[in-house]
Design an enzyme around this catalytic site. Structure first.
Site, PDB file in Angstrom:
ATOM      1  N   GLY A 226       5.817   4.433   9.247  1.00 54.19           N
ATOM      2  CA  GLY A 226       5.316   5.636   9.181  1.00 54.19           C
ATOM      3  C   GLY A 226       5.416   6.262  11.040  1.00 54.19           C
ATOM      4  O   GLY A 226       5.970   6.414  11.384  1.00 54.19           O
TER       5      GLY A 226
ATOM      6  N   GLU B 255       8.315   0.400  11.555  1.00 54.50           N
ATOM      7  CA  GLU B 255       8.687   1.482  11.384  1.00 54.50           C
ATOM      8  C   GLU B 255       8.977   2.766  11.382  1.00 54.50           C
ATOM      9  O   GLU B 255       8.299   3.137  10.614  1.00 54.50           O
ATOM     10  CB  GLU B 255      10.175   1.224  10.547  1.00 54.50           C
ATOM     11  CG  GLU B 255      11.178  -0.120   9.729  1.00 54.50           C
ATOM     12  CD  GLU B 255      11.556  -0.447  10.580  1.00 54.50           C
ATOM     13  OE1 GLU B 255      12.729   0.801  11.436  1.00 54.50           O
ATOM     14  OE2 GLU B 255      12.430  -1.126  10.720  1.00 54.50           O
TER      15      GLU B 255
ATOM     16  N   CYS C  32      12.709  10.174   9.859  1.00 55.51           N
ATOM     17  CA  CYS C  32      12.138   9.607  11.136  1.00 55.51           C
ATOM     18  C   CYS C  32      13.690   9.015  11.584  1.00 55.51           C
ATOM     19  O   CYS C  32      13.684   9.667  12.942  1.00 55.51           O
ATOM     20  CB  CYS C  32      12.203   8.692  11.169  1.00 55.51           C
ATOM     21  SG  CYS C  32      12.716   7.605   9.982  1.00 55.51           S
TER      22      CYS C  32
ATOM     23  N   LYS D 287       0.937  -1.302   0.086  1.00 58.29           N
ATOM     24  CA  LYS D 287      -0.015  -0.057  -0.287  1.00 58.29           C
ATOM     25  C   LYS D 287       1.123   1.351  -0.054  1.00 58.29           C
ATOM     26  O   LYS D 287       1.322   1.376   0.944  1.00 58.29           O
ATOM     27  CB  LYS D 287      -1.263  -0.118   0.999  1.00 58.29           C
ATOM     28  CG  LYS D 287      -2.169   0.908   1.172  1.00 58.29           C
ATOM     29  CD  LYS D 287      -2.384   1.709   2.382  1.00 58.29           C
ATOM     30  CE  LYS D 287      -2.143   3.236   2.696  1.00 58.29           C
ATOM     31  NZ  LYS D 287      -1.474   3.559   2.217  1.00 58.29           N
TER      32      LYS D 287
ATOM     33  N   GLU E 189       8.312  14.729  17.717  1.00 60.86           N
ATOM     34  CA  GLU E 189       9.140  14.233  16.176  1.00 60.86           C
ATOM     35  C   GLU E 189       8.688  15.751  15.429  1.00 60.86           C
ATOM     36  O   GLU E 189       7.585  16.095  15.135  1.00 60.86           O
ATOM     37  CB  GLU E 189       8.899  13.210  16.210  1.00 60.86           C
ATOM     38  CG  GLU E 189       9.281  13.014  14.586  1.00 60.86           C
ATOM     39  CD  GLU E 189       9.024  11.431  14.008  1.00 60.86           C
ATOM     40  OE1 GLU E 189       7.984  11.140  13.950  1.00 60.86           O
ATOM     41  OE2 GLU E 189       9.867  10.728  13.081  1.00 60.86           O
TER      42      GLU E 189
HETATM   43  P1  NAD Z   1       1.622   8.254   8.497  1.00 59.04           P
HETATM   44  O1  NAD Z   1       1.421   7.267   9.488  1.00 59.04           O
HETATM   45  O2  NAD Z   1       0.670   9.210   8.379  1.00 59.04           O
HETATM   46  O3  NAD Z   1       1.060   7.306   7.057  1.00 59.04           O
HETATM   47  C1  NAD Z   1       2.589   6.562   6.862  1.00 59.04           C
HETATM   48  C2  NAD Z   1       1.456   5.023   6.116  1.00 59.04           C
HETATM   49  O4  NAD Z   1       0.274   4.324   6.962  1.00 59.04           O
HETATM   50  C3  NAD Z   1       1.062   5.883   4.491  1.00 59.04           C
HETATM   51  O5  NAD Z   1       0.914   4.447   3.623  1.00 59.04           O
HETATM   52  C4  NAD Z   1      -0.765   6.272   4.993  1.00 59.04           C
HETATM   53  O6  NAD Z   1      -1.090   6.324   3.606  1.00 59.04           O
HETATM   54  C5  NAD Z   1      -0.471   5.161   5.804  1.00 59.04           C
HETATM   55  N1  NAD Z   1      -1.717   5.233   6.734  1.00 59.04           N
HETATM   56  C6  NAD Z   1      -1.905   6.194   7.361  1.00 59.04           C
HETATM   57  N2  NAD Z   1      -3.178   5.716   8.022  1.00 59.04           N
HETATM   58  C7  NAD Z   1      -3.253   4.212   8.824  1.00 59.04           C
HETATM   59  C8  NAD Z   1      -3.615   4.309   9.427  1.00 59.04           C
HETATM   60  N3  NAD Z   1      -5.111   4.072   9.765  1.00 59.04           N
HETATM   61  N4  NAD Z   1      -4.276   2.187   8.719  1.00 59.04           N
HETATM   62  C9  NAD Z   1      -2.781   1.620   7.302  1.00 59.04           C
HETATM   63  N5  NAD Z   1      -2.280   3.122   7.158  1.00 59.04           N
HETATM   64  C10 NAD Z   1      -2.073   4.103   7.339  1.00 59.04           C
HETATM   65  O7  NAD Z   1       2.874   8.121   8.436  1.00 59.04           O
HETATM   66  P2  NAD Z   1       4.125   9.670   7.239  1.00 59.04           P
HETATM   67  O8  NAD Z   1       2.858  10.985   7.446  1.00 59.04           O
HETATM   68  O9  NAD Z   1       3.671   8.824   6.017  1.00 59.04           O
HETATM   69  O10 NAD Z   1       5.643   9.492   7.850  1.00 59.04           O
HETATM   70  C11 NAD Z   1       5.512  10.078   8.932  1.00 59.04           C
HETATM   71  C12 NAD Z   1       5.939   9.030  10.023  1.00 59.04           C
HETATM   72  O11 NAD Z   1       6.711   8.282   9.519  1.00 59.04           O
HETATM   73  C13 NAD Z   1       7.560   9.971  11.145  1.00 59.04           C
HETATM   74  O12 NAD Z   1       6.233   9.501  12.220  1.00 59.04           O
HETATM   75  C14 NAD Z   1       8.280   9.025  10.493  1.00 59.04           C
HETATM   76  O13 NAD Z   1       9.547   9.003  11.351  1.00 59.04           O
HETATM   77  C15 NAD Z   1       7.749   8.231  10.419  1.00 59.04           C
HETATM   78  N6  NAD Z   1       8.721   7.362   9.244  1.00 59.04           N
HETATM   79  C16 NAD Z   1       9.695   6.120  10.409  1.00 59.04           C
HETATM   80  C17 NAD Z   1      10.697   5.436   9.403  1.00 59.04           C
HETATM   81  C18 NAD Z   1      11.659   4.278  10.184  1.00 59.04           C
HETATM   82  O14 NAD Z   1      12.207   3.953   9.142  1.00 59.04           O
HETATM   83  N7  NAD Z   1      11.817   4.550  11.833  1.00 59.04           N
HETATM   84  C19 NAD Z   1      10.888   5.998   8.150  1.00 59.04           C
HETATM   85  C20 NAD Z   1      10.600   7.482   7.180  1.00 59.04           C
HETATM   86  C21 NAD Z   1       9.097   7.450   7.941  1.00 59.04           C
END
Ligand code: NAD
Length: 496
Positions: A240, A262, A296, A186, A393
């Protein structure tokens, strides 16, 4: 129900890019579409298929059907497909790099770096496929042998974010498919095109139908909840925010679905009093402002020994002021736009928040006027760290500098967070580098370096930053279960 008829490709910068969903080996339209925006000017790049819950279920059906054949494919055959995909990916570098810059805003140089790293991840997994060995041992008391092997966990859901659109799909899908799992990916709705180009590479390399499937959707939570409720799904791998990760872990409980997470970070960047300050300032700039701070592993809190705080801060601010903000396609750009107008508003709110808690603004602090979602690289010196804002963050081009009086205080401050992804320490002393690293409660520590992603390294965090590792020897094992065979061996029967 009417059959959707929207086109499954679109012209993007003069090239044809898939904009449908990829299910069971074919690009397919959805009933609706959503626009993908260029954050550098707010304009629509393409309309992309908005997948429904039923289409996501069809993708899982395909992954389940393909599972048996894929898991039993001889390792060399699987590795050959990976080799082909790696070569094809390299050939399409320009197209993929430009698409990444277009939809994520990251400068071309950063997109090229991400491309190279993603290709290296694919190669790393390729090389491991034929080397997944088990073990053989004697039973502790009985006359039997213990044979351990590994089996794929089964069909997976891989959920990727927008900030590293190619790296995240390459790192997850690479490990899952190499392990013999099939997958439904996804994408993030901000960056579906890069994911589509990666999946097209796998398609053209000859990966069998159903092995990998791609769903774009604006209904992330409904789509993933439906898949998580299906007991045929055996693994979720998510990158995410911690909040969404926690929701998915709750859903995983229903069928004891295996999960790797992650999640977010609150990375401390320690500059001790014996640090090489030029190196520390230069690495802190890369660590903080890469991807406009939307990483992140970014330096979320720069913690500096008071004895060198003035000198370090002067160097850091001077470098921050030189950073060129602009459209990622301009070769002189060093910091691209924020991903969306909404996210840029969040950056403004963070600046207001730091101002309210009495932090001193050293540079930046303003959005850059225009159609795109740009914000100046911003630096605050924070004297009062006892606020939620100082442990949140930031995910923004905002650097917050804190001062401490000793190494012990630096470590205490660094660990004073619910997160545990990446930390950094700058010192010329080996004793301090090793001892401080050992005391930092984080999954990764950069010693005298601010960038550390590598296919051969286990990337991941502890505490609210997640579970499991991507990269290194651990990555494929995240998608494998150990299987133990107890084999009776009767030596008399054997004639011995
Ligand atoms: P997000 O959690 O909003 O979205 C990440 C993904 O999850 C997207 O594909 C989104 O469409 C999906 N998503 C959103 N709500 C969902 C739900 N209820 N159920 C299932 N999927 C859902 O995060 P973002 O804004 O895309 O990214 C930012 C965050 O991601 C930050 O907190 C960052 O630190 C983290 N991040 C972590 C890493 C890591 O490797 N640790 C790497 C990159 C980003």
């Amino acid at each position: 129900m009417t059959t959707p008829t929207a086109p499954v490709t679109a012209q993007v910068r003069g090239r044809e890019v898939p904009v449908g969903l990829y299910v069971d080996g074919a690009w397919t339209p959805a009933a609706g579409t959503f626009p993908v925006l260029n954050p550098a000017n707010g304009r629509t790049i393409a309309q992309v298929a908005d997948g429904s819950v039923d289409q996501a279920r069809a993708a899982l059906d395909a992954a389940v059907s393909a599972s048996d054949t894929w898991r039993h494919m001889p390792p060399r055959e699987r590795a050959d497909l990976f080799h082909r995909a790696h070569r094809l990916l390299l050939r399409r570098a320009d197209e993929i790099v430009e698409t990444m810059t277009l939809e994520s805003g990251k400068p071309l140089g950063e997109a090229r770096g991400e491309f190279q790293l993603s290709a290296d991840f694919l190669l790393w997994y390729t090389e491991q496929i034929a080397h997944l060995h088990g073990t053989y041992a004697h039973g502790s008391r009985g006359s039997y042998r213990i044979v351990t092997t590994h089996q794929p966990v089964g069909p997976c859901l891989l959920i990727t974010p927008w900030n590293f659109p190619l790296l995240m799909i390459a790192r997850k899908a690479g490990a899952a498919l190499a392990a013999g799992c099939t997958a439904v990916v996804k994408s993030a709705k901000e960056t579906p095109l890069t994911c589509a180009l990666f999946v097209q590479v796998l398609h053209d390399a000859g990966f069998p139908a159903g092995v990998v499937n791609l769903v774009h959707t604006t209904a992330s939570s409904r789509v993933s909840a439906a898949l998580m409720a299906d007991s045929r799904l055996r693994k979720v791998s998510f990158t995410g925010s911690t909040g969404v990760g926690s929701t998915l872990l709750g859903q995983a409980a229903a069928h004891i679905t295996n999960a790797s997470m992650e999640l977010g970070g609150d990375g401390p960047f320690l500059v001790l009093d014996d640090a090489d300050l030029d190196l520390a300032a230069e690495q802190a700039i890369a660590c903080k402002f890469r991807n406009a701070g939307q990483a992140c592993v970014a330096a979320n809190r720069i913690i500096v020994d008071r004895r060198v705080a003035g000198e370090f801060t002067a160097r850091f601010v001077a470098l921050a002021e030189k950073l060129k903000v602009g459209d990622g396609f301009d070769p002189s750009t060093e910091v691209g736009p924020i991903i969306s107008a909404r996210q840029r508003d969040t950056v403004k709110e963070l600046v207001d928040g730091f101002t309210r808690i009495g932090a001193t603004l050293l540079t930046g602090g303003q959005e850059v006027p225009g159609d795109g979602f740009f914000f100046e690289p911003t630096v605050f010196s924070v004297t009062e760290a006892d606020h939620d804002l100082c442990h949140q963050e930031l995910f923004a081009p905002i650097a917050a500098i804190y001062t401490v009086d000793s190494v012990a205080e630096a470590v205490r401050a660094a660990n004073d967070t619910g997160y545990g992804l990446a930390a950094y320490v700058f010192t010329r002393s080996v004793d301090r580098a090793v001892a401080v690293s050992e005391h930092l409660d984080f999954g990764m520590v950069g010693v005298n370096r601010g960038i550390m992603a590598d296919p051969a390294a286990p990337f991941g965090g502890i505490k609210a930053s997640g579970l499991g590792r991507e990269g290194g020897h651990e990555a494929i094992h995240e998608f494998l279960e150990s299987k133990y065979l107890a084999i009776t061996v009767d030596e008399k029967e054997a004639g011995l």
